[in-house]
Design a protein around this motif. Structure first.
Motif, mmCIF file in Angstrom:
data_model
loop_
_atom_site.group_PDB
_atom_site.id
_atom_site.type_symbol
_atom_site.label_atom_id
_atom_site.label_comp_id
_atom_site.label_asym_id
_atom_site.label_seq_id
_atom_site.Cartn_x
_atom_site.Cartn_y
_atom_site.Cartn_z
ATOM 1 N N MET A 199 0.823 -1.212 0.000
ATOM 2 C CA MET A 199 0.000 0.000 0.000
ATOM 3 C C MET A 199 0.856 1.260 0.000
ATOM 4 O O MET A 199 0.516 2.264 -0.616
ATOM 5 N N LEU A 200 2.002 1.198 0.728
ATOM 6 C CA LEU A 200 2.900 2.356 0.743
ATOM 7 C C LEU A 200 3.495 2.590 -0.643
ATOM 8 O O LEU A 200 3.660 3.724 -1.085
ATOM 9 N N MET A 201 3.831 1.511 -1.348
ATOM 10 C CA MET A 201 4.371 1.645 -2.702
ATOM 11 C C MET A 201 3.315 2.244 -3.634
ATOM 12 O O MET A 201 3.627 3.104 -4.467
ATOM 13 N N GLY B 136 -2.928 6.268 -6.908
ATOM 14 C CA GLY B 136 -1.909 5.247 -7.144
ATOM 15 C C GLY B 136 -2.166 4.386 -8.378
ATOM 16 O O GLY B 136 -1.311 4.284 -9.266
ATOM 17 N N PRO B 137 -3.336 3.739 -8.489
ATOM 18 C CA PRO B 137 -3.604 2.903 -9.668
ATOM 19 C C PRO B 137 -3.590 3.698 -10.973
ATOM 20 O O PRO B 137 -3.115 3.198 -11.998
ATOM 21 N N HIS C 77 6.162 10.671 4.326
ATOM 22 C CA HIS C 77 4.820 10.138 4.078
ATOM 23 C C HIS C 77 4.854 8.631 3.828
ATOM 24 O O HIS C 77 3.913 7.918 4.184
ATOM 25 N N PHE C 78 5.920 8.151 3.194
ATOM 26 C CA PHE C 78 5.909 6.752 2.755
ATOM 27 C C PHE C 78 7.159 5.965 3.148
ATOM 28 O O PHE C 78 7.137 4.742 3.131
ATOM 29 N N GLY C 79 8.256 6.637 3.473
ATOM 30 C CA GLY C 79 9.494 5.929 3.791
ATOM 31 C C GLY C 79 10.361 5.746 2.561
ATOM 32 O O GLY C 79 9.896 5.801 1.417
#
Length: 614
Positions: A1-3, A159-160, A226-228
């Motif tokens: 989900m993070l990706m 994202g998608p 936000h995501f790493g």
């Protein structure tokens, strides 16, 4: 989900660069890109700019310079300052300049991205050209309107779509590469150097156009919290970078096939007729997403600046229960939207806006590089020779980009420069004003220890309950306490002098957040330390204080705050000082209420006002 989230938020900006980057590079000057060697030279410059600036510098090195997981110029500044006992002022200056330049970039990215995509409709329906600007304005208003729902919800939708966008980019480019494989010769970096050597008179303009391909790289670092780092690195090398390269190679192959003189906008024209309309729609959606990278990055940067006392308090709304870095700032959102709408109305085309694009981004890159070199030397303990070699190589690249974009100052580049200058002046005036206010308050205040000792000897009338006095000065008696004694002539049974501090780290563990010291049976000192990425919530922090032995009932606790009414001093000083004081007082008046900022229950707050002349 993070990706998936990183794909939708972080890479939207750089992912829409193919729409206009190669087009602008081709249109440097009529006749400057009419041969295959020139087209390959331009492509080679784009390929190696992406490889060196984004893949090597940002993805491999800059994202490693995280401050406990947080990124951005101010995080890097805080990391560099940690390595000094007494941090030099120039590190703070670099942080302020880098943050200010990012604000300059933030108002241009949504404008140029959305405009460039909507302009594709004139290829589908030429009669729609007059509707390009109105459609762009409506889309931009919609983008900023959905920000209140939060980055998490937005990125799940984005994202998608962004994933599909990159796959389509890669596939549409691959088709033309297969038809004209000779375009792969552009992998040779000497073709790009040869182009610059044979077009010396145009080299600055060429480099400025090539730079459009790497705009958005700074979002990789700003949105790190936000995501790493890991999701960002994986997505870049597994999907984004390969698809960008395929598309740029495909555009060049298409131009070489049909002839440069027959191509106006290679990105759209290389698509088959049946795919053009859905492709324009997808491009428009992708550019909407591209705006998200800088918008969410601006929220993060502003929150850091507020916590580091570089900007006045503003409303910060957390939009995620699991990711503390995902926030929404309504004041910043409104100001950004107004700025973007004005830019669209001023320039009215992506080609005109591309001249304004670049100065701020390339400036941020130089500030980032300088601070990164300090971290490499003092924090990572690199050998000085390696630090110098790294710094020199990228100083040449980043310096060339900045010089090239600076040459477009009077063609629109003044816009981000003016915005960055305005933000820098505001930040510097706020810091200078706070310093002068603290010095003046310190001169007029009573030492806390002296007051506590006197009150212990001669106690005033005591009333039940607990009083918490907020103060930023750990040595002086709070103004609210002095005025309370002066006017009410009573003291609570328990009195807590509470100071909120901001750490140089993004977050502070709960077991290190609160410290308590008792002066005597009447007074205690509580120091609460928040990370600069945390929302300062005093009631939650006081719950942690219970573990340290402080027993209190929130319903019998009153919070006393000092509300200063600031006034600029007489004009006897320098005009600059007087003007700066007036700006500081205006900013202070518009700052968010301390009660709301610290999440204190409004029914438990007593505010005592004082006037201070700067």
């Amino acid at each position: 989900m993070l990706m998936l989230g990183a794909l939708g938020v972080v890479f939207g900006d750089i992912g829409t660069s193919p729409i206009y980057a190669f087009r602008e590079a081709m249109h440097i000057r009529p006749g400057a890109s009419t041969t295959s060697s020139e087209i390959l030279g331009l492509l080679s410059l784009i390929v190696w700019a992406l490889t060196l600036t984004v893949s090597l510098k940002y993805v491999f090195f800059v994202t490693r310079a995280d401050n406990n997981g947080e990124g951005g110029t101010l995080s890097l500044m805080a990391l560099a300052r940690k390595t000094f006992t007494n941090p030099p002022i120039w590190i703070t200056v670099l942080g302020v300049m880098g943050a200010a330049m990012f604000f300059g970039d933030a108002i241009i990215t949504p404008a140029v991205s959305v405009l460039s995509a909507v302009e594709g409709v004139k290829l589908v329906a030429p009669g729609m050209e007059r509707w390009i600007v109105p459609i762009t304005l409506v889309i931009i208003i919609g983008v900023f309107a959905v920000q209140r729902f939060g980055t998490a919800k937005v990125s799940v939708v984005f994202g998608p779509v962004t994933g599909l966008w990159f796959l389509v980019l890669g596939l549409s480019g691959l088709v033309h590469i297969i038809a004209y494989p000779a375009v792969l010769l552009a992998l040779n970096p000497f073709l790009g150097l040869e182009f610059l050597a044979t077009h010396l008179g145009l080299s600055f303009i060429v480099i400025g156009a090539i730079f459009l391909a790497v705009t958005g790289a700074e979002a990789l670092y700003v949105d790190l919290g936000h995501f790493g780092r890991k999701p960002i690195v994986i997505v870049w090398f597994a999907l984004v970078f390969p698809c960008l390269l395929l598309n740029y190679f495909g555009q060049a192959a298409f131009v070489l096939q049909v002839g440069p003189e027959n191509v106006e906008s290679p990105f759209f024209e290389m698509q088959p007729d049946w795919a053009l309309l859905p492709f324009v729609g997808l491009a428009t959606m992708a550019t909407i997403i591209a705006s998200q990278a800088v918008i969410s990055g601006t929220y993060s940067l502003t929150q850091q600046a507020i916590a580091l006392n570089m900007l006045p308090r503003m409303v910060v709304t957390h939009t995620s229960e699991t990711q503390s870095g995902q926030i929404y700032m309504p004041q910043i959102n409104t100001m950004l939207m107004i700025g973007v709408l004005i830019l669209v109305l001023m320039f009215r085309s992506s080609s005109a806006l591309s001249h304004a694009y670049g100065i701020a981004v390339s400036g941020v890159m130089i500030m980032t590089l300088t601070l990164l070199v300090v971290v490499m030397w003092r924090n990572w303990k690199w050998h000085p020779a390696a630090v110098v070699a790294f710094g020199v190589v990228f100083a040449v690249i980043d310096g060339g980009f900045f010089a090239a974009n600076a040459s477009k100052l009077f063609q629109g580049g003044w816009v981000p420069a003016v915005v960055a200058l305005a933000v820098a002046v505001i930040m510097w005036s706020w810091m200078a004003g706070r310093k002068r206010l603290a010095e003046k308050t310190r001169r007029d205040e009573v030492p806390l220890q002296f007051l506590v000792d006197n009150l212990a000897k001669k106690k005033p009338t005591l009333v039940p309950g607990t009083a918490v006095f907020l103060t930023s000065d750990i040595e002086g008696a709070p103004t609210a306490l002095l005025h309370s004694l002066k006017h009410y002539k009573v003291l609570h049974e328990q009195n807590v002098i509470l100071t909120v501090r901001t750490s140089v780290s993004p977050r502070v563990p709960d077991n290190e957040k609160v410290t308590i010291d008792a002066y005597n049976e009447l007074f205690s000192r509580v120091v609460v330390t928040f990370g600069y990425m945390e929302s300062p919530n005093i009631p939650k922090a006081l719950v942690l204080a219970r573990k340290l032995g402080w027993k209190f009932d929130i319903m019998s606790t009153s919070f006393f705050l000092s509300r200063r009414s600031l006034k600029a001093g007489p004009k006897s000083g320098s005009p600059l000082r007087y003007w700066q004081d007036r700006l500081f007082t205006r900013l202070a008046k518009n700052a968010s209420d301390a009660t709301e900022y610290f999440h204190i229950p409004t029914g438990r707050v007593v505010e005592i006002g004082t006037q201070v002349v700067l």
